[in-house]
Enzyme design. Sequence first.
Site, short mmCIF file in Angstrom:
data_model
loop_
_atom_site.label_atom_id
_atom_site.label_comp_id
_atom_site.label_asym_id
_atom_site.label_seq_id
_atom_site.Cartn_x
_atom_site.Cartn_y
_atom_site.Cartn_z
N HIS A 152 0.83 -1.20 0.00
CA HIS A 152 0.00 0.00 0.00
C HIS A 152 0.88 1.27 0.00
O HIS A 152 2.04 1.21 -0.38
CB HIS A 152 -0.99 -0.04 1.17
CG HIS A 152 -1.63 -1.41 1.31
ND1 HIS A 152 -2.63 -1.84 0.48
CD2 HIS A 152 -1.35 -2.44 2.15
CE1 HIS A 152 -2.96 -3.08 0.81
NE2 HIS A 152 -2.20 -3.47 1.81
N GLU B 138 -2.02 0.30 8.10
CA GLU B 138 -1.15 -0.76 7.58
C GLU B 138 -0.01 -0.16 6.76
O GLU B 138 1.13 -0.65 6.84
CB GLU B 138 -1.97 -1.73 6.72
CG GLU B 138 -1.13 -2.86 6.14
CD GLU B 138 -1.89 -3.70 5.12
OE1 GLU B 138 -3.10 -3.47 4.92
OE2 GLU B 138 -1.27 -4.59 4.51
N HIS C 110 2.99 -6.83 4.59
CA HIS C 110 1.59 -6.46 4.87
C HIS C 110 1.23 -6.81 6.29
O HIS C 110 1.96 -7.52 6.99
CB HIS C 110 0.65 -7.23 3.92
CG HIS C 110 0.76 -6.82 2.49
ND1 HIS C 110 -0.14 -5.96 1.89
CD2 HIS C 110 1.69 -7.13 1.55
CE1 HIS C 110 0.23 -5.77 0.62
NE2 HIS C 110 1.33 -6.47 0.40
N GLU D 57 1.95 -11.50 5.68
CA GLU D 57 0.96 -10.80 6.51
C GLU D 57 1.44 -11.00 7.94
O GLU D 57 1.34 -12.10 8.50
CB GLU D 57 -0.44 -11.41 6.31
CG GLU D 57 -0.98 -11.32 4.89
CD GLU D 57 -1.59 -9.95 4.56
OE1 GLU D 57 -1.52 -9.04 5.43
OE2 GLU D 57 -2.10 -9.80 3.44
ZN LIG Z 1 -1.97 -5.29 2.75
#
Ligand SMILES: [Zn+2]
Length: 317
Positions: A107, A144, A199, A281
């Site tokens: 992101h 995030e 992430h 993640e």
């Molecule tokens: Zn993400």
Amino acid sequence: MSYVGPDFDPPQPRRSRRRPLTVAVAALVPGALLGWLVYETVGGSGGGSEEAVGTPTSSSSAPASPTTASTSAPDDEKPSPVPTPKTSAPAVSGPLKGKVVVIDPGHNPNNFQHTAEINKKVNIGTGWKECDTTGTSTNSGYAEAEFTLDVAHRLRTLLEKQGATVKLTQDGDRTFGPCIDERASIGNKADADAVVSIHADGAGAGQRGFHVILPGSVHSGSADTRPIVASSAELGERIAGSFVRVTGSAPSNYVGDGTGLVTRKDLGGLNLSTVPKVFIECGNMRDSKDAAQLTSGAWRQKAAQGISEGIVSFLRG
Ligand SMILES: [Zn+2]
């Protein structure tokens, strides 16, 4: 939840607390000299026990640490050199000399202001997908995209110490994105030896733990992951293993059947990669216990260390 200031990472002198205090006490109270000598012998100077605390290898104490540590030992003081988003020159030597690692911070903090641009579809071989997404956040608003950049900076510092040449796909320095197809092409054009996309997840409360996402075998349109499936799996397995060991976090309890590994064919950043690449993640931002870790600078340093050790292991073979 006591970590209301996720970015509060006060620069602290490293490993300097104990010795000056010990010396001062010894000077003021000569009668305590014997005790001081015993203290020094047991662990004050030569044993390196302080370092052991900072580089945990035992997972037994880790699960309880986010809550207990916050009351007596503010863990935000431990990650010694808080990395700054500077582009330092790669080390000239080290075990990873000549290796290129691309870090893809998921992101972009600016994506929230550019929803129209990031919603445009790009081709990922198997179909079309949004250029990029805003990412999730903790319930208290820690984004995030901030998390991914912070871990990326810490990871870059660690890898450069090993001699690697490190490149980031974005450093919060773009108005949005890059799009997922460009994120892949940055790793490809760099001819990276390894790429990791960082992430944190946005699952439900009670869903906890990390998982590493591996590219599935895809051969469609401009996507052909067949040459990188095996190497990416090895990269991912090594990262998952070292992430468990260093952070003490458990593999995801909601995907991956407890392995911490998930294979996907719907991620453009993986489908379009021609070099070994995985996503990680690191935890679930929407679970309060995971969020307490993700918002801790000390924990993020462990996360970066875990990822780094996996990459180093992969690259050294
Ligand atoms: Zn993400």
